[in-house]
Design an enzyme around this catalytic site. Structure first.
Site, short mmCIF file in Angstrom:
data_model
loop_
_atom_site.label_atom_id
_atom_site.label_comp_id
_atom_site.label_asym_id
_atom_site.label_seq_id
_atom_site.Cartn_x
_atom_site.Cartn_y
_atom_site.Cartn_z
N HIS A 135 -2.81 3.98 0.56
CA HIS A 135 -1.77 4.43 -0.39
C HIS A 135 -2.21 5.66 -1.19
O HIS A 135 -1.39 6.28 -1.87
CB HIS A 135 -1.42 3.31 -1.37
CG HIS A 135 -0.85 2.09 -0.71
ND1 HIS A 135 0.27 2.14 0.10
CD2 HIS A 135 -1.25 0.79 -0.71
CE1 HIS A 135 0.53 0.92 0.56
NE2 HIS A 135 -0.38 0.08 0.10
N ASP A 172 -1.29 -2.86 8.13
CA ASP A 172 -1.15 -3.46 6.80
C ASP A 172 0.35 -3.74 6.57
O ASP A 172 1.20 -3.09 7.15
CB ASP A 172 -1.66 -2.46 5.76
CG ASP A 172 -1.78 -3.03 4.36
OD1 ASP A 172 -2.88 -3.39 3.96
OD2 ASP A 172 -0.73 -3.12 3.67
N1 Q9C Z 1 4.20 -7.84 -6.01
C1 Q9C Z 1 -2.70 -2.68 -0.37
O1 Q9C Z 1 -2.36 -3.65 0.28
N2 Q9C Z 1 1.81 -4.51 -5.78
N3 Q9C Z 1 -2.08 -2.36 -1.51
C2 Q9C Z 1 3.15 -4.67 -5.35
C3 Q9C Z 1 4.75 -6.55 -5.73
C4 Q9C Z 1 1.02 -3.45 -5.21
C5 Q9C Z 1 -0.99 -3.13 -1.99
C6 Q9C Z 1 3.95 -5.44 -6.36
C7 Q9C Z 1 0.50 -3.76 -3.84
C8 Q9C Z 1 -0.54 -2.79 -3.37
C9 Q9C Z 1 -3.85 -1.85 0.09
ZN ZN Z 2 -1.16 -3.79 1.91
#
Ligand code: Q9C
Ligand code: ZN
Length: 633
Positions: A135, A172
């Site tokens: 990201h 992912d």
């Molecule tokens: N519950 C990776 O998997 N939160 N990043 C989303 C919804 C952020 C994920 C909120 C998720 C980041 C590397």
């Molecule tokens: Zn993720």
């Protein structure tokens, strides 16, 4: 050639210093749980362990701005309040004084892995890292990601190793928008992501995560969802997030750990097997640890355990695949022919009849999946001294008992000759070893004149000695044994001749495509969907008289069929096949990557038409075919 595992325990240092329910799932135990499980399974011990190094600021600069790198560097000396305030400027980010060190190790681990693979020190590998990367953007941290580990590795592979085509597969559960942004105008890096989207209502909530984002400028067609048959990458990088796995609190999807073995195995047929996986997400410790083991085990060459559960794609998945295909079609020749939906010019043939679907009682039976002591055995009639085999491939000496062999041979005139009988004895011995779970895969040979009869015996023997469902892929002039029962326990797929015909859902015949592109479409668009739907626990692949298959095509077919039946695949060759063919098949069945096919031609219109016709005939029964374009029957 080996599998690398790149790690450094310092990467467990970064952690949450304040209350934040969003960030708390990205915790140090993710790494320790995965590593402990790899140890427990004896998988770590089979890998080449590399201690991660820090990426230099110059290397970070391959994709990040100097200002952003400085900003992250300066977080090392900030207090808790300042860290929290700075974190608030980004989405789903929680800095820690060790973040800079950890993030440099994570990026460095990816670089080391790529260097190890591209210098030939290892064939493939996995980097177990925190923080994740996909990201993160040129000047922004995002979604637990600080530096874009996989993007840096890709840029490095271009700059330091001079590569021109790199495939990045992102499995992912989240869209790696960071990688997409960094390379959207770069045709040398093909970014493929699958991710939960929910029409934009799943994090990161971006319009540009949809299928119609296809890259821009020179990079048009090099972003998002593609089949891989024209790109011919030199290296495969995987953004290996396991938050798409069952039990994950973030992804809430259903992928079983075995799915990751199959994904890994499918990618291993590309780039001569040069696959570098780098950990991204994955927040359910048990599911993460199991899925990491499945990935490493497959990188090490172990066959993938069979997939369980329904093989029927849901409507929404079909729609997603269709929209991605439509969006990509203008940029990929291999998709265009199929989009045009050529008319069914084939002379019809009998319409597919048979059971409405495979008997569910059979599908419910679990496949036996022991860990055989021998992965691959070669049972040729005259042991061939010119055969070059890896040390762990066994040359089988044994034969079935004489009386038993004769009893099986009796109904067949062509098996009366001594040479044919001797070959049959060796085949039966090998097959029994496979059915007993001592041997996983093997190769046997037979005189050309006895090929059909030998295959007939092998099918019967397999079905009467433990196989519940047997898939037979027959190339060349081999007919389905006429009195083989139509009970859904065997699926006969003949690749030869001119006619495409589905005589029943368990009896399919298709022409051998003329060119590589057509052959790939045939495997990906017909053989594998049928095979995965059928869920065999034994696979026979027979190269019979006039099979006309090139060695590299045979190797690809064997590598792909190895995804079925836990890799329990028996290849039957003609005695006068070249030692090269036997050798390459043995190595592939033993887990080596097949040779790269090169940038392949597209399928001819005739081949496409034959495939679409068959898929139309069979799609009502074998639902997985719906994932591909077909002519409605
Ligand atoms: N519950 C990776 O998997 N939160 N990043 C989303 C919804 C952020 C994920 C909120 C998720 C980041 C590397
Ligand atoms: Zn993720």
């Amino acid at each position: 050639m080996g599998t690398a595992l790149v790690y450094h325990e310092d990467m467990t240092a970064t952690r949450l210093l304040w209350d934040d329910p969003e960030c708390e799932i990205e915790r140090p135990e993710r790494l320790t749980a995965a590593l402990d499980r790899l140890r427990q399974r004896g998988l770590e011990q089979r890998c080449l362990l590399l201690s991660a190094r820090e990426a230099s600021e110059e290397e970070l600069g391959l994709v990040h701005s100097p200002e952003y790198v400085s900003l992250v560097r300066e977080t090392q000396v900030l207090g808790k309040e300042e860290l929290q305030a700075l974190s608030g400027q980004f989405d789903a980010i929680c800095f820690h004084p060790s973040t800079f060190h950890c993030a440099r190790l994570a990026a460095g681990a990816g670089l080391q892995l790529v260097d190890a693979v591209l210098t030939g020190a290892v064939q493939n590998g996995l980097a177990l890292v925190r923080p994740p990367g996909h990201h993160s953007q040129r000047a922004a941290a995002n979604g637990f990601c600080v530096f874009n580990n996989v993007a840096i590795a890709a840029a490095h592979a271009k700059q330091k190793h001079g590569l021109h085509r790199i495939l990045v597969v992102d499995w992912d559960v989240h869209h790696g928008q960071g990688i997409q942004y960094l390379f959207e105008d770069d045709p040398s890096i093909l970014y493929f992501s699958w991710h939960r989207y929910e029409h934009g209502r799943f994090w990161p909530f971006l319009r540009e995560s949809d299928a119609d984002a296809v890259g821009r400028g020179q990079g048009l067609g090099f972003t998002v969802n593609l089949p891989w048959n024209q790109f011919d990458p030199e290296l495969v990088l995987v953004s290996a997030g396991f938050d798409s796995a069952i039990g994950d609190p973030e992804g809430q999807m259903q992928a079983t750990p075995e799915c990751f073995a199959h994904l890994t195995q499918l990618l291993q047929v590309l780039a001569g097997g040069r696959v570098c996986a780098v950990l991204e997400g994955g927040y359910h410790l048990e599911s993460l640890a199991e899925s990491v083991c499945m990935t490493v085990q497959t990188l090490l060459g172990d066959p993938a355990p069979p997939l369980s559960g329904s093989m029927v794609p849901c409507q929404s998945a079909l729609e997603s695949i269709q929209s991605a295909r439509a969006a990509q079609a203008p940029h990929w020749k291999s998709l265009q022919l199929q989009e045009e939906r050529p008319p069914p010019l084939l002379p019809g043939g009998p319409v597919c009849k048979g059971a409405a679907s495979a008997p569910s009682s059979l599908l419910d039976q679990p496949c036996l999946c022991p860990a055989p002591s021998v992965r691959t055995a070669v049972a040729l009639t005259a042991p061939d001294i010119t055969l070059v085999l890896p040390p762990d491939v066994i040359q089988q000496e044994g034969s079935a008992l004489r009386e038993e062999t004769e009893a099986w041979a009796r109904p067949h005139e062509s098996l009366a000759r001594e040479e044919a009988l001797a070959a049959l004895g060796k085949l039966l011995y090998l097959l029994d070893g496979m059915l007993d779970g001592q041997v996983n895969s093997g190769i046997a040979a037979t005189p050309a004149s006895a090929a059909a009869a030998t295959l007939d015996v092998a099918i019967r023997r397999g079905l009467s000695h433990g196989a519940q469902r047997l898939l037979c892929v027959a190339l060349g002039q081999l007919d389905r044994p006429p009195d083989l029962a139509h009970d859904g326990r065997s699926l006969w797929l003949n690749i030869r001749g001119k006619e495409a015909a589905a005589l029943s859902m368990f009896h399919v015949s298709t022409p051998l495509p003329a060119m590589t592109g057509g052959f790939l479409s045939c495997i990906l668009g017909l053989v594998l969907p049928l095979a995965y739907s059928f869920q065999p626990d034994l696979v026979l692949v027979a190269l019979g008289p006039g099979h006309g298959l090139q060695g590299r095509h045979a190797a690809l077919l064997a590598a792909m069929l190895r995804g079925l039946a836990g890799g329990r695949v028996l290849a039957l060759l003609e005695e006068d096949s070249t030692p090269q063919l036997a050798g390459i098949l043995a190595r592939v069945l033993n887990g080596e990557a097949p040779p790269s096919l090169g940038a392949s031609s597209v399928a001819s219109p005739e081949d496409v038409r034959a495939l679409m016709y068959l898929r139309g005939q069979l799609e009502p029964q074998w639902k997985m075919l719906q994932c591909h374009p077909h002519l409605v029957a």
